[in-house]
Design an enzyme around this catalytic site. Structure first.
Site, PDB file in Angstrom:
ATOM      1  N   CYS A  50       0.800  -0.763  -0.049  1.00  0.00           N
ATOM      2  CA  CYS A  50      -0.260  -0.060   0.260  1.00  0.00           C
ATOM      3  C   CYS A  50       1.242   1.185   0.327  1.00  0.00           C
ATOM      4  O   CYS A  50       0.396   1.905  -0.941  1.00  0.00           O
ATOM      5  CB  CYS A  50      -1.185  -0.035   0.859  1.00  0.00           C
ATOM      6  N   CYS A  90      -6.958  -7.543  -2.930  1.00  0.00           N
ATOM      7  CA  CYS A  90      -7.795  -7.135  -1.512  1.00  0.00           C
ATOM      8  C   CYS A  90      -9.059  -6.807  -0.953  1.00  0.00           C
ATOM      9  O   CYS A  90      -9.235  -6.425  -0.678  1.00  0.00           O
ATOM     10  CB  CYS A  90      -6.514  -6.223  -1.249  1.00  0.00           C
ATOM     11  N   CYS A 136      -5.280   1.633   4.612  1.00  0.00           N
ATOM     12  CA  CYS A 136      -4.113   2.208   3.363  1.00  0.00           C
ATOM     13  C   CYS A 136      -2.778   2.853   3.899  1.00  0.00           C
ATOM     14  O   CYS A 136      -1.611   2.891   3.078  1.00  0.00           O
ATOM     15  CB  CYS A 136      -4.240   1.785   2.333  1.00  0.00           C
TER      16      CYS A 136
HETATM   17  S1  SF4 Z   1      -4.881  -2.645  -1.598  1.00  0.00           S
HETATM   18 FE1  SF4 Z   1      -3.881  -4.402  -2.062  1.00  0.00          FE
HETATM   19  S2  SF4 Z   1      -2.469  -4.539  -3.984  1.00  0.00           S
HETATM   20 FE2  SF4 Z   1      -3.960  -2.560  -3.473  1.00  0.00          FE
HETATM   21  S3  SF4 Z   1      -2.026  -1.779  -2.829  1.00  0.00           S
HETATM   22 FE3  SF4 Z   1      -2.706  -2.638  -0.689  1.00  0.00          FE
HETATM   23  S4  SF4 Z   1      -1.680  -4.069  -1.015  1.00  0.00           S
HETATM   24 FE4  SF4 Z   1      -0.995  -3.711  -2.550  1.00  0.00          FE
END
Ligand code: SF4
Length: 242
Positions: free
Chosen positions: A121, A207, A232
């Site tokens: 993220c 995700c 995130c």
């Molecule tokens: S949501 Fe999942 S794929 Fe998207 S940036 Fe975060 S960890 Fe990576």
């Protein structure tokens, strides 16, 4: 333009009963091209795109293309461009950072640990966001207080300590999801069709998953994680609340 906590108290008092459109108009009048709306094209973001494009033809709207989005999300971006005749500013992660990350940890690193997920993220979302926000004085988000405990503590106008004390504006903070959908239907606002397939919250494809009726709306995000904050890093630091 920097704001003090006293300025923010006064703004929040002044706009307590104001509509999101009035808040967006104030943002455009005070910041012009130095304010932009962040959206991931979820339904609450679509409400603000509709309002912002209608109140300010020069409104700046941006999104993060992590490289792992759902095909339906790209469809929604295109439908939005066409309906409102606007350009969407699309931010990409640094390709060298992505290459180093997936070379060291694999392309699906996020399933193996919270640390890996936060790294992904950070590389795909927060790093490009942080760079872009440095070019602005204020940003607009579509967070709602009823989404998470951390979001419940937010205000419509906040000093964003995560991003250099810029102004963060959350015009629909006090809206419920029912009010969001009511606006979308009444105003024929385009939306991501994944919402019709059991996805109340939509992030990256690997995700996010559909949920069952009655489950927490954010339980489809990083569903394999136990006891994580389901954030995130865009709106809150993982260590301390902003
Ligand atoms: S949501 Fe999942 S794929 Fe998207 S940036 Fe975060 S960890 Fe990576």
């Amino acid at each position: 333009m920097k704001f003090s906590e006293e300025d923010l108290k006064s703004l929040n008092r002044e706009f307590e009963k104001s509509s999101p459109q009035e808040i967006l108009t104030w943002a455009s009048e005070n910041f012009g091209p130095s304010v932009a709306l962040a959206t991931s094209f979820q339904v609450q973001g679509m409400v603000l795109i509709d309002m912002f494009a209608k109140t300010d033809p020069k409104a700046r709207i941006f999104t993060l293309d992590t490289g792992r989005l759902h095909a339906h999300t790209y469809d929604t971006i295109e439908k939005t461009r066409e309906k409102y005749s606007i350009n969407i500013e699309v931010l990409f992660p640094d390709s060298t950072e992505v290459e180093q990350m997936v070379t060291s940890h694999g392309v699906n690193l996020f399933y193996r640990s919270i640390e890996n997920r936060r790294l992904c993220c950070q590389v795909r979302k927060t790093n490009p966001l942080n760079g872009f926000l440095k070019t602005l004085d204020a940003w607009v988000t579509s967070i709602r207080a009823d989404q998470t405990e951390q979001r419940a503590e937010s205000k419509k106008f906040e000093i964003d300590y995560l991003h250099g004390r810029m102004l963060k504006i959350n015009p629909i903070l006090d809206w419920t999801i029912d009010k969001v959908w009511d606006y979308v239907r009444k105003n024929d606002v385009p939306y991501n069709k994944l919402h019709d397939m059991g996805y109340p919250s939509i992030g990256c494809a690997p995700c996010t998953r559909a949920i069952e009726r009655g489950e927490d709306p954010r339980s489809g995000r990083w569903w394999w994680e136990q006891d994580s904050d389901k954030e995130c890093g865009i709106h809150f630091s993982h260590e301390t609340k902003s």
